[in-house]
Scaffold this active site. Structure first.
Site, PDB file in Angstrom:
ATOM      1  N   GLY A 156       0.773  -1.250   0.000  1.00 30.55           N
ATOM      2  CA  GLY A 156       0.000   0.000   0.000  1.00 30.55           C
ATOM      3  C   GLY A 156       0.799   1.291   0.000  1.00 30.55           C
ATOM      4  N   ASP A 166       0.618   3.467   4.465  1.00 31.72           N
ATOM      5  CA  ASP A 166      -0.460   4.203   3.787  1.00 31.72           C
ATOM      6  C   ASP A 166      -1.635   4.495   4.704  1.00 31.72           C
ATOM      7  OD1 ASP A 166      -1.044   1.508   3.864  1.00 31.72           O
ATOM      8  OD2 ASP A 166      -2.001   1.435   1.908  1.00 31.72           O
ATOM      9  N   ASP A 169      -5.939   1.401  10.159  1.00 31.72           N
ATOM     10  CA  ASP A 169      -7.372   1.124  10.291  1.00 31.72           C
ATOM     11  C   ASP A 169      -7.583   0.488  11.669  1.00 31.72           C
ATOM     12  OD1 ASP A 169      -9.998   0.436   9.927  1.00 31.72           O
ATOM     13  OD2 ASP A 169      -9.767  -0.210   7.871  1.00 31.72           O
ATOM     14  N   LYS A 178      -7.342   6.315  10.321  1.00 30.49           N
ATOM     15  CA  LYS A 178      -8.804   6.167  10.442  1.00 30.49           C
ATOM     16  C   LYS A 178      -9.098   5.664  11.855  1.00 30.49           C
ATOM     17  CE  LYS A 178     -11.101   3.150   7.725  1.00 30.49           C
ATOM     18  NZ  LYS A 178     -11.640   2.542   6.505  1.00 30.49           N
ATOM     19  N   PHE A 206     -14.773   3.517   3.396  1.00 36.72           N
ATOM     20  CA  PHE A 206     -13.896   2.591   2.681  1.00 36.72           C
ATOM     21  C   PHE A 206     -13.231   3.334   1.531  1.00 36.72           C
ATOM     22  CE2 PHE A 206     -13.529  -1.392  -0.108  1.00 36.72           C
ATOM     23  CZ  PHE A 206     -12.209  -1.544   0.286  1.00 36.72           C
ATOM     24  N   ASP A 261      -5.831  -0.341  -1.926  1.00 39.00           N
ATOM     25  CA  ASP A 261      -6.468  -1.204  -2.927  1.00 39.00           C
ATOM     26  C   ASP A 261      -7.875  -1.653  -2.558  1.00 39.00           C
ATOM     27  OD1 ASP A 261      -5.529  -3.009  -0.833  1.00 39.00           O
ATOM     28  OD2 ASP A 261      -6.045  -4.618  -2.224  1.00 39.00           O
ATOM     29  N   ARG A 293      -5.072   0.664  -6.925  1.00 41.13           N
ATOM     30  CA  ARG A 293      -3.948   1.320  -6.236  1.00 41.13           C
ATOM     31  C   ARG A 293      -3.425   2.483  -7.070  1.00 41.13           C
ATOM     32  NH1 ARG A 293      -2.189  -2.201  -2.073  1.00 41.13           N
ATOM     33  NH2 ARG A 293      -2.386  -4.405  -2.546  1.00 41.13           N
TER      34      ARG A 293
END
Ligand code: PRP
Length: 183
Positions: free
Chosen positions: A49, A105, A108, A136, A157, A164, A170
């Site tokens: 990522g 990147d 989460d 996030k 999302f 990706d 990407r």
């Protein structure tokens, strides 16, 4: 010149456009260059990522630097983290007594980065810091100390600019929100 960007069919809307991304990366690069003045760093790019973010960020950092790569995966093609972080490729050089800047990147659940931090800390670097493009915090399961953050995101999302969807998208030059029917 401001050209209209054509949206990929899976994308509902652009969250962060290419110019905004680049502007923020320049700012991050300046801060990082200031903080590490007089030092040498190793940028650790977390594949896959972070490959685009790292390639732009490294050019915005003005201190002597080396680069290394680690490939990890915890999502596979799923949209939910498996919770198990698999190292697909390890660093190629020792980080002992080096200043390490992990470039990621997105955070989460935080599981990936906290795992990476733990295993790299055990290798006795001089220091470890984290630079993440997107954070996030709404889904956080494992606290991660973030030293440099590009953007704070709501619980959406997102894909593009390295992020990706089942391995695709990407290459989008922006960060966009995926339409609900594709999630
Ligand atoms: C993605 C992303 C981060 C991680 C963040 O990686 O690149 O590494 O998930 O999620 P977390 O905070 O919930 O752990 P992924 O496992 O999808 O691999 P990829 O980088 O190859 O896309």
């Amino acid at each position: 010149m401001c050209e209209k960007i054509a949206l990929a069919p899976e994308i509902e809307r652009i969250l962060i456009g290419p110019e905004e991304i680049q502007k923020r990366i320049i700012e991050l690069g300046k801060t990082i260059s200031h903080d590490y003045k007089g030092e040498e760093i190793i940028l650790v790019c977390i594949l896959k990522g972070a490959f685009l973010f790292t390639s732009d960020l490294c050019r915005a950092i003005e201190v002597p630097q080396k680069m290394d790569f680690m490939a990890v995966s915890s999502y596979g093609d799923s949209t939910q983290s498996s919770g198990i972080v698999k190292i697909e490729k390890d660093l190629s050089e020792s980080i002992e007594n080096k200043h390490v800047l992990i470039v990621e990147d997105i955070i989460d659940s935080g599981l990936t980065l906290s795992y990476i931090q733990k295993i790299l800390r055990d290798r006795n670097p001089a220091s470890i810091k984290v630079c993440v493009l997107c954070n996030k915090p709404s889904n956080l399961q494992q606290h991660v100390k973030v030293d440099y953050c590009g953007f704070l995101l709501e619980d959406e999302f997102v894909v593009g600019y390295g992020l990706d969807f089942k391995g695709y998208l990407r290459n989008l030059p922006y960060i966009g929100v995926v339409k609900s029917e594709f999630r």
